[in-house]
Motif scaffolding. Structure first.
Motif, mmCIF file in Angstrom:
data_model
loop_
_atom_site.group_PDB
_atom_site.id
_atom_site.type_symbol
_atom_site.label_atom_id
_atom_site.label_comp_id
_atom_site.label_asym_id
_atom_site.label_seq_id
_atom_site.Cartn_x
_atom_site.Cartn_y
_atom_site.Cartn_z
ATOM 1 N N ARG A 3 0.840 -1.206 0.000
ATOM 2 C CA ARG A 3 0.000 0.000 0.000
ATOM 3 C C ARG A 3 0.866 1.243 0.000
ATOM 4 O O ARG A 3 1.926 1.286 0.632
ATOM 5 N N ALA A 4 0.347 2.291 -0.665
ATOM 6 C CA ALA A 4 1.030 3.581 -0.675
ATOM 7 C C ALA A 4 -0.022 4.678 -0.685
ATOM 8 O O ALA A 4 -1.197 4.433 -0.978
ATOM 9 N N VAL A 5 0.435 5.879 -0.375
ATOM 10 C CA VAL A 5 -0.451 7.041 -0.412
ATOM 11 C C VAL A 5 0.164 8.103 -1.314
ATOM 12 O O VAL A 5 1.389 8.286 -1.330
ATOM 13 N N SER A 30 -2.480 -1.265 -3.689
ATOM 14 C CA SER A 30 -3.518 -0.322 -3.276
ATOM 15 C C SER A 30 -2.895 1.059 -3.106
ATOM 16 O O SER A 30 -1.874 1.198 -2.428
ATOM 17 N N VAL A 31 -3.510 2.061 -3.726
ATOM 18 C CA VAL A 31 -3.036 3.436 -3.618
ATOM 19 C C VAL A 31 -4.161 4.293 -3.050
ATOM 20 O O VAL A 31 -5.269 4.318 -3.587
ATOM 21 N N HIS A 32 -3.851 4.958 -1.955
ATOM 22 C CA HIS A 32 -4.786 5.906 -1.359
ATOM 23 C C HIS A 32 -4.386 7.298 -1.834
ATOM 24 O O HIS A 32 -3.221 7.673 -1.699
ATOM 25 N N VAL A 33 -5.320 8.017 -2.391
ATOM 26 C CA VAL A 33 -5.080 9.423 -2.715
ATOM 27 C C VAL A 33 -5.651 10.207 -1.546
ATOM 28 O O VAL A 33 -6.856 10.185 -1.294
ATOM 29 N N ALA A 34 -4.774 10.847 -0.798
ATOM 30 C CA ALA A 34 -5.168 11.592 0.398
ATOM 31 C C ALA A 34 -5.308 13.063 0.022
ATOM 32 O O ALA A 34 -4.326 13.731 -0.298
ATOM 33 N N VAL A 35 -6.539 13.547 0.052
ATOM 34 C CA VAL A 35 -6.830 14.927 -0.325
ATOM 35 C C VAL A 35 -6.820 15.777 0.941
ATOM 36 O O VAL A 35 -7.643 15.589 1.839
ATOM 37 N N MET A 36 -5.881 16.697 0.977
ATOM 38 C CA MET A 36 -5.649 17.499 2.173
ATOM 39 C C MET A 36 -6.764 18.515 2.413
ATOM 40 O O MET A 36 -7.178 19.224 1.498
ATOM 41 N N ILE A 37 -7.210 18.563 3.656
ATOM 42 C CA ILE A 37 -8.140 19.604 4.107
ATOM 43 C C ILE A 37 -7.304 20.650 4.819
ATOM 44 O O ILE A 37 -6.670 20.354 5.830
ATOM 45 N N ALA A 68 -10.390 12.133 2.080
ATOM 46 C CA ALA A 68 -9.953 13.401 2.649
ATOM 47 C C ALA A 68 -9.090 13.107 3.870
ATOM 48 O O ALA A 68 -9.239 12.061 4.508
ATOM 49 N N PHE A 69 -8.177 14.028 4.169
ATOM 50 C CA PHE A 69 -7.443 13.911 5.426
ATOM 51 C C PHE A 69 -7.153 15.294 5.986
ATOM 52 O O PHE A 69 -7.012 16.263 5.264
ATOM 53 N N ASN A 70 -7.118 15.322 7.311
ATOM 54 C CA ASN A 70 -6.844 16.545 8.047
ATOM 55 C C ASN A 70 -5.830 16.183 9.123
ATOM 56 O O ASN A 70 -6.025 15.217 9.847
ATOM 57 N N GLY A 71 -4.758 16.920 9.193
ATOM 58 C CA GLY A 71 -3.749 16.623 10.209
ATOM 59 C C GLY A 71 -2.470 16.131 9.582
ATOM 60 O O GLY A 71 -2.133 16.471 8.449
ATOM 61 N N LEU A 72 -1.750 15.308 10.327
ATOM 62 C CA LEU A 72 -0.467 14.798 9.867
ATOM 63 C C LEU A 72 -0.651 13.611 8.924
ATOM 64 O O LEU A 72 -1.409 12.682 9.222
ATOM 65 N N LEU A 73 0.073 13.633 7.825
ATOM 66 C CA LEU A 73 0.011 12.532 6.870
ATOM 67 C C LEU A 73 0.456 11.226 7.511
ATOM 68 O O LEU A 73 -0.092 10.165 7.206
ATOM 69 N N VAL A 74 1.424 11.275 8.412
ATOM 70 C CA VAL A 74 1.885 10.042 9.066
ATOM 71 C C VAL A 74 0.775 9.404 9.897
ATOM 72 O O VAL A 74 0.719 8.179 10.017
ATOM 73 N N GLN A 79 -3.005 4.958 10.604
ATOM 74 C CA GLN A 79 -4.373 4.459 10.761
ATOM 75 C C GLN A 79 -4.732 3.419 9.703
ATOM 76 O O GLN A 79 -5.547 2.534 9.944
ATOM 77 N N ARG A 80 -4.112 3.507 8.536
ATOM 78 C CA ARG A 80 -4.438 2.612 7.422
ATOM 79 C C ARG A 80 -3.334 1.586 7.137
ATOM 80 O O ARG A 80 -3.404 0.862 6.155
ATOM 81 N N GLU A 81 -2.307 1.583 7.996
ATOM 82 C CA GLU A 81 -1.160 0.685 7.835
ATOM 83 C C GLU A 81 -0.526 0.828 6.452
ATOM 84 O O GLU A 81 -0.238 -0.150 5.762
ATOM 85 N N ILE A 82 -0.305 2.083 6.059
ATOM 86 C CA ILE A 82 0.337 2.400 4.783
ATOM 87 C C ILE A 82 1.799 2.717 5.066
ATOM 88 O O ILE A 82 2.105 3.678 5.774
#
Length: 159
Positions: A3-5, A30-37, A68-74, A79-82
């Motif tokens: 997995r990657a983001v 699996s690729v998560h696209v994390a859209v920053m808030i 969507a994500f808010n906060g630290l990318l790490v 949380q998703r074991e990426i």
């Protein structure tokens, strides 16, 4: 499962972003696209519009999930074991900043960052530049997917 983001603000998603997402989807299961808030920043597209556009342009990939994500990318990764972040680099100036972020992220959580050089056709491309050119009536049809072009033109007509 590998997995990657791919994180970013994606306001709007460009062909440069899409190039990196597609390439990551070939490397990872699996690729998560994390859209920053970013509540401090007023984007042209709201978070739900950005997510919907990315889902549309990545629908055929099958292994891409947009959130969507808010906060630290790490924290998002934890949380998703990426275990990996995939970032595109356009120029040396990107590398200076992104290297510091990669080192910080690794120090905070052990998450690795993979740097992918941008396709030279998109080395100058940014969402900000796309919006500026579009606002002045310039042709950006070769810089964004068709769905994004339509949404961007509609958004600019409403302003």
């Amino acid at each position: 499962m590998r997995r990657a983001v791919c994180p970013g603000s994606f306001d709007p998603v460009t062909n440069g972003h899409l190039d990196i997402i597609v390439r990551a989807s070939r490397l990872y299961d699996s690729v998560h696209v994390a859209v920053m808030i970013n509540k401090a920043k007023k984007g042209l597209f709201d978070i739900d519009e950005r997510i919907a556009l990315i889902e549309q342009v990545t629908a055929e990939l099958g292994n891409v999930r947009v959130e969507a994500f808010n906060g630290l990318l790490v924290d998002f990764c934890r949380q998703r074991e990426i275990p990996a972040i995939v970032k595109g680099l356009r120029a040396v100036s990107d590398f200076d900043y992104e290297l510091q972020m990669a080192q910080m992220n690794n120090g905070l959580s052990g998450v690795e960052t993979l740097f992918v050089p941008t396709n030279p056709a998109y080395s100058f491309l940014s969402s900000s530049l796309v919006k500026e050119v579009a606002q002045w009536g310039g042709d950006i049809s070769h810089l964004v997917p068709p769905q994004v072009l339509d949404a961007l033109n509609e958004k600019l007509r409403q302003q």
